[in-house]
Design an enzyme around this catalytic site. Structure first.
Site, PDB file in Angstrom:
ATOM      1  N   VAL A  63       0.809  -1.223   0.000  1.00 37.64           N
ATOM      2  CA  VAL A  63       0.000   0.000   0.000  1.00 37.64           C
ATOM      3  C   VAL A  63       0.844   1.275   0.000  1.00 37.64           C
ATOM      4  CG1 VAL A  63      -2.014  -1.088   1.079  1.00 37.64           C
ATOM      5  CG2 VAL A  63      -0.297   0.057   2.527  1.00 37.64           C
ATOM      6  N   ASN A  89      -6.090  -0.613   6.851  1.00 40.46           N
ATOM      7  CA  ASN A  89      -5.612  -1.269   8.074  1.00 40.46           C
ATOM      8  C   ASN A  89      -4.137  -1.661   8.026  1.00 40.46           C
ATOM      9  OD1 ASN A  89      -5.986  -3.290  10.505  1.00 40.46           O
ATOM     10  ND2 ASN A  89      -5.208  -4.524   8.790  1.00 40.46           N
ATOM     11  N   SER A 170      -4.650   4.628  16.047  1.00 38.35           N
ATOM     12  CA  SER A 170      -4.170   3.951  17.265  1.00 38.35           C
ATOM     13  C   SER A 170      -4.241   4.940  18.419  1.00 38.35           C
ATOM     14  CB  SER A 170      -2.713   3.521  17.054  1.00 38.35           C
ATOM     15  OG  SER A 170      -2.080   3.228  18.285  1.00 38.35           O
ATOM     16  N   TYR A 183       5.615   6.118  14.471  1.00 41.03           N
ATOM     17  CA  TYR A 183       4.303   5.448  14.492  1.00 41.03           C
ATOM     18  C   TYR A 183       3.237   6.421  15.002  1.00 41.03           C
ATOM     19  CZ  TYR A 183       0.917   1.702  15.640  1.00 41.03           C
ATOM     20  OH  TYR A 183      -0.200   0.895  15.720  1.00 41.03           O
ATOM     21  N   ALA A 185       3.273   9.687  14.948  1.00 40.13           N
ATOM     22  CA  ALA A 185       3.040  10.758  13.971  1.00 40.13           C
ATOM     23  C   ALA A 185       2.171  10.244  12.824  1.00 40.13           C
ATOM     24  CB  ALA A 185       4.374  11.268  13.430  1.00 40.13           C
ATOM     25  N   LYS A 187       0.016   7.790  12.903  1.00 41.34           N
ATOM     26  CA  LYS A 187      -1.348   7.515  13.361  1.00 41.34           C
ATOM     27  C   LYS A 187      -2.115   8.815  13.652  1.00 41.34           C
ATOM     28  CE  LYS A 187      -1.415   3.005  13.171  1.00 41.34           C
ATOM     29  NZ  LYS A 187      -2.095   2.386  12.007  1.00 41.34           N
ATOM     30  N   ILE A 216      -3.512  -4.665  21.375  1.00 43.09           N
ATOM     31  CA  ILE A 216      -4.363  -5.796  21.006  1.00 43.09           C
ATOM     32  C   ILE A 216      -3.442  -6.982  20.704  1.00 43.09           C
ATOM     33  CG2 ILE A 216      -6.219  -6.599  19.500  1.00 43.09           C
ATOM     34  CD1 ILE A 216      -6.964  -3.937  20.901  1.00 43.09           C
TER      35      ILE A 216
END
Ligand code: NAP
Length: 276
Positions: A63, A89, A170, A183, A185, A187, A216
């Site tokens: 992606v 996702n 997140s 991560y 930044a 999200k 999770i």
């Protein structure tokens, strides 16, 4: 069935949350296109669909590569002709395994020092050591990937059928994680993108919302040290990490007509870790 006859694309659907979402959407009557960078894992998700398997389609694409994303949507247009739901996702937690190991070591050293009562000496030294590659890879998969897929999806959505886009953010995007600025930044960027695109696409009857889970249990979080797992569970009012079906059910809510008047919002299945 909440998604009967809907066509849904789930990126990163070969594992963890993407697999749980794909399987739930299939059970709810959707024709699910399962994307992954790893075609075998996408095919395994389709295999697991049981009776809904004939409605499943596995498609390989990275992606973060706009040409591959365009080719994936060309295939969807040829084989299905439309799209009703997109779940952005696909993602990674750390750019490299070494990054995760280093963070676990730092975390355990800091906890050990704190327990020893002498004051914490060990510094995180995350942002000062981050390479261009690690930063750009994280932003590329999460933020660019969400943009590239959304750009193509809106061409196949809208009109009377409408559409729903669910972007996987997140709690890191809401509260920041000291060990993962790239991560966090990416999200947080996804939340800003969600808000802007929801405003733009409302008139096309396309709803856009974000999901912000906390920790999770998935292959992504397997590398997190037991001590960090204990700490984060302890900081969570419900006292534990979440399980993939507990996120998939919220994705179903955002993708289905149950949330027909909700757009531009974030929902955080997080056991109370972040209360905003
Ligand atoms: P996961 O089990 O590792 O699944 C992620 C999937 O995405 C994997 O199949 C992965 O393939 C695939 N992927 C990675 N890069 C890709 C790319 N460039 N193009 C297409 N597919 C790609 O992780 P997860 O826990 O289910 O996470 C799913 C999403 O939820 C991510 O966006 C993550 O940031 C978010 N999230 C997770 C948690 C959590 O605690 N688990 C919490 C909050 C948010 P490979 O395995 O081959 O890399």
């Amino acid at each position: 069935m909440k998604l009967k006859d809907k066509a849904a694309l789930v990126t990163g659907g070969g594992s963890g949350l993407g697999r749980a979402i794909s399987l739930l959407f299939a059970r709810e009557g959707a024709r699910v296109i399962v994307n992954d960078i790893n075609i075998e894992s996408a095919q395994q998700t389709v295999e697991a669909m049981g009776e809904a398997k004939p409605r499943g389609l596995a498609v390989k694409a990275d992606v973060s590569d706009s040409a591959q994303v365009r080719a994936m949507f060309d295939e969807i247009e040829k084989k299905i002709g439309r799209l009703d739901i997109l779940v952005n996702n696909a993602g990674i937690a750390e750019a490299t395994g070494e990054e995760m190991d280093r963070l676990n070591q730092k975390f355990e050293a800091r906890v050990g020092e704190a327990l020893g009562g002498q004051g914490v000496q060990t510094q995180w030294e995350v942002v000062s050591n981050m390479t261009d590659e690690a930063w750009l890879k994280m932003i590329g998969i999460h933020l660019n990937g969400t943009f590239f897929c959304t750009r193509e999806a809106v061409k196949l959505m809208g009109g009377e059928r409408g559409g729903a886009i669910v972007n996987m953010s997140s709690v890191a995007g809401l509260m920041g994680l000291e060990a993962a600025p790239h991560y966090s930044a990416a999200k947080a960027g996804i939340i800003g993108f969600t808000r802007a695109v929801a405003r733009e696409l409302g008139s096309l009857n396309i709803r856009v919302n974000a999901l912000c889970p906390s920790f999770i249990t998935t292959p992504m979080t397997e590398g997190i040290s037991p001590m960090l797992k204990m700490m984060t569970s302890g900081q969570t009012p419900l006292g534990r990490w979440g399980e993939p079906p507990e996120v998939a059910s919220v994705a179903l809510f955002l993708a289905s007509d149950d949330s027909s008047f909700i757009t531009g919002q974030w929902i955080s299945p997080n056991g109370g870790l972040f209360i905003g």
